[in-house]
Scaffold this motif. Structure first.
Motif, PDB file in Angstrom:
ATOM      1  N   ASN A 346       0.838  -1.423   0.250  1.00 10.52           N
ATOM      2  CA  ASN A 346       0.322   0.027   0.077  1.00 10.52           C
ATOM      3  C   ASN A 346       1.400   1.903  -0.245  1.00 10.52           C
ATOM      4  O   ASN A 346       1.662   1.729   1.000  1.00 10.52           O
ATOM      5  CB  ASN A 346      -0.715  -0.241   1.316  1.00 10.52           C
ATOM      6  CG  ASN A 346      -1.987  -0.857   1.291  1.00 10.52           C
ATOM      7  OD1 ASN A 346      -2.715  -1.679   1.182  1.00 10.52           O
ATOM      8  ND2 ASN A 346      -0.963  -2.277   2.680  1.00 10.52           N
ATOM      9  N   VAL A 484      -6.094  -3.790   3.962  1.00 11.26           N
ATOM     10  CA  VAL A 484      -6.619  -1.823   2.950  1.00 11.26           C
ATOM     11  C   VAL A 484      -6.531  -0.804   4.186  1.00 11.26           C
ATOM     12  O   VAL A 484      -6.321   0.210   4.389  1.00 11.26           O
ATOM     13  CB  VAL A 484      -6.437  -2.651   1.841  1.00 11.26           C
ATOM     14  CG1 VAL A 484      -6.456  -1.529   0.946  1.00 11.26           C
ATOM     15  CG2 VAL A 484      -6.019  -3.227   0.823  1.00 11.26           C
ATOM     16  N   VAL A 507      -3.257  -0.194  -5.883  1.00  6.38           N
ATOM     17  CA  VAL A 507      -4.178  -0.338  -4.397  1.00  6.38           C
ATOM     18  C   VAL A 507      -4.822   1.220  -4.384  1.00  6.38           C
ATOM     19  O   VAL A 507      -6.363   1.139  -4.115  1.00  6.38           O
ATOM     20  CB  VAL A 507      -3.567  -1.391  -3.806  1.00  6.38           C
ATOM     21  CG1 VAL A 507      -4.083  -0.851  -2.696  1.00  6.38           C
ATOM     22  CG2 VAL A 507      -2.930  -2.198  -4.191  1.00  6.38           C
ATOM     23  N   SER A 520      -6.150  -6.043  -5.325  1.00  8.00           N
ATOM     24  CA  SER A 520      -5.151  -7.170  -4.770  1.00  8.00           C
ATOM     25  C   SER A 520      -4.549  -8.242  -5.508  1.00  8.00           C
ATOM     26  O   SER A 520      -3.358  -8.431  -5.246  1.00  8.00           O
ATOM     27  CB  SER A 520      -5.766  -7.604  -3.028  1.00  8.00           C
ATOM     28  OG  SER A 520      -5.787  -6.541  -2.533  1.00  8.00           O
TER      29      SER A 520
END
Length: 594
Positions: A346, A484, A507, A520
């Protein structure tokens, strides 16, 4: 890391100088030892060291790879990513197309060098919760694997040493949670601008992101500074800690650059005995054999061990028959139940010029940092790529628990992990040419998905078929989705105000749950933790490959000691538990043959 920046690093791979190591079976003074250990990785080197403490035992270690001596990418902690995926010190495996990752084929490197994957991993060290080992004891029907009984082997395997810059770490760890073993572990020696932000976010959040002063405490949930296998600014591996210090023992021989092609059986079909190992330098070279008076011990890892077993006629009878391999032991679990931790990055754009991004873009800066490390083992390069970690759980009322039973070992074991990096940690997406970044790597550490390792052919020099089957369970997808969302919530806390500017990358651009899952699937890679392909089970169970003493079921003279015997994957970086397994196995072997 950009290719132009790693040329000097990778050029050192071929310059290793070996001593007290053999490179050809013909150099050995004998062909029979008490123990023959296949694989000089995290487990194999522990066994080599501990078994040769007894002068009555002679030991041969056989390693397919090269020496780790002088390999800069191994020694320099910050350069750990340069060892992967396609280098001279790795098995350059790839996976089958991953059905649940949009058909992507992933690189799947394992260490092909002294130290095995402990020489090429990203250095993060965790042992997992006490619950993990209590669960192993329950699954195997052997209380010897419970934490209270394996704790001694954790304390025997590692010790905490000062960080590379020598600053006081009082209050950053709990001394009682650490032992006095060979593996050196240290806290970050070069604090970054994100460290205090991570810790302060945790302390301000209360129970949402609980602070954990020491993740080796037995409670493996929480946020804290990373502990890494680094001592004196250099990597501490099973090779540097266990093997190198004992290479001068007269009862130890180490044979490198030699592949074990199969095990040869003697005895009856009802009681096969495996005490002979066939080896070759390469596919075209002559095959030779060495033998063990007492035991052959497979420590070839979760890919190599099942491959050798199957090539030797140990595995699923139906699958072996299709390849024309005579079944000597019908053990259908061989190569099955592969588990691994899927991980992805991320990214966040940050308001800073102090991240490590410019080091990776600018060869001059990289060379200066490398020169500093070469001179005195200090600076950025004496540290691991990540300074802080978090192991967190789904909420108890998460909707996914209506569909799936919680697969974690218990409330002190995580569902997902964060590894924080003060820069752009390139995995699938290459580093942008400009900008400064924060990376929060998120991993599913209590996965349900299972895969397999199967033979591609009877040629031992042809890679097996590896299918980790990542993300195939809706549970794993739900965990990554929550990870996330949690990462975004984490950097929305006040300590990050003015620092984090925006999300970045595919993402980061995803908004809805479906978009996050889709992104993902394009971003997940392996965290390099394959386990369970020769799993341990109760002695009389019809399933499994080894019994709780790690002896191969139905065989004589054959034991397995590596991460393949884990009965289930722990919510931890697997090198720590592997050291624990190996230390206990060494004691079991000594007790059996004293």
């Amino acid at each position: 890391m950009p290719r132009r920046s790693i040329v000097l690093v990778l050029a050192a791979l071929a310059k290793a100088v070996s001593s007290a190591l053999f490179t050809d079976v013909g150099q050995l003074s004998k062909t029979e030892y008490d123990f023959v250990i296949v694989g000089a990785g995290a487990a194999g080197n522990v066994l080599a060291s501990r078994l040769t403490e007894s002068k009555e035992f002679s030991v041969l270690v056989i390693e397919a790879g090269v020496t780790d001596q002088g390999v800069l990418g191994i020694e320099v902690p910050f350069l750990a990513p340069t060892n992967q995926p396609m280098t001279a010190v790795t098995w350059n495996f790839t996976t089958t197309p991953q059905t649940s990752l949009a058909g992507r084929v992933l690189n799947y490197p394992r260490g092909r060098v002294l130290g095995g994957s402990s020489s090429i991993n990203f250095l993060t060290y965790t042992r997992g919760s006490n619950e993990e080992y209590d669960r192993w004891a329950e699954l195997t029907g052997d209380s010897g694997w419970a934490w209270d009984n394996v704790a001694q082997f954790y304390f025997k395997s590692s010790r905490l040493v000062p960080p590379v810059d020598g600053h006081s770490t009082a209050g950053d760890f709990n001394p009682a949670d650490h032992g006095n073993g060979p593996i050196e572990v240290s806290l970050p020696g070069m604090p970054t601008e994100i460290d205090n932000r991570v810790i302060n976010t945790s302390k301000q959040s209360g129970s949402e992101f609980p602070f954990n002063i020491d993740l080796q405490s037995g409670n493996a949930v929480g946020v804290g500074l990373a502990q890494s296998t680094i001592g004196g600014g250099a990597r501490s591996s099973s090779s540097t800690a266990y093997l190198t210090p004992v290479l001068n023992r007269t009862n130890l021989d180490v044979l490198i650059q030699t592949t074990v092609t199969r095990l040869i059986s003697s005895g009856s079909s009802e009681n096969p005995i495996f005490r002979t190992v066939e080896v070759a330098a390469n596919a075209s070279s002559k095959r030779s054999t060495v033998s063990a008076k007492k035991e052959v011990i497979l420590s070839a890892g979760s890919i190599g061990t099942p491959q050798i077993l199957m090539l030797s006629g140990i595995g699923d009878q139906t699958a072996l028959k299709k390849l024309g391999i005579k079944t000597l032991l019908n053990l259908p679990d061989v190569g099955q139940n592969l588990q691994d931790h899927p991980i992805m990055s991320n990214y966040f754009l940050v308001n800073s010029n102090n991240t490590f991004d410019d080091v990776l873009r600018n060869t001059s800066i990289l060379d200066a940092d490398l020169a500093q490390w070469t001179n005195n083992r200090t600076g950025l390069f004496g540290n691991a790529p990540g300074n802080a970690v978090a192991f967190l759980r789904l909420p108890n009322n998460a909707a996914i628990f209506k569909q799936f039973k919680d697969p974690s070992a218990g409330p002190q074991s995580a569902h997902f992990e964060f590894i924080f990096a003060d820069g752009f940690a390139a995995t699938v997406q290459p580093q942008p040419a400009t900008g400064h970044f924060l990376t929060i790597n998120s991993a599913v550490v209590s996965p349900i998905s299972k895969g397999s390792v199967t033979l591609n052919s009877t040629n031992p020099f042809e890679f097996p078929i590896i299918n980790p089957n990542f993300f195939s369970s809706p549970f794993d997808q739900a965990v990554m989705l929550q990870a996330v969302k949690t990462a975004r919530s984490f950097v929305a806390a006040s300590p990050w105000a003015g620092f984090v500017q925006s999300r970045f990358g595919p993402v980061g651009d995803a908004e809805t749950d479906d978009e996050i899952i889709a992104a993902s699937k394009q971003s997940i890679v392996t965290i390099f933790h394959p386990v369970c392909t020769a799993r341990m089970s109760p002695k009389d169970a019809s399933w499994g490959v080894v019994d709780p003493q790690l002896l191969v079921k139905g065989a004589t003279g054959l034991r397995i000691v590596d991460a393949s015997i884990f009965p289930i994957i722990p919510a931890a970086h697997t090198v720590g538990p592997t050291y624990i397994v190996a230390e206990r196995a060494a004691q079991l072997i000594k007790d059996a043959w004293s």
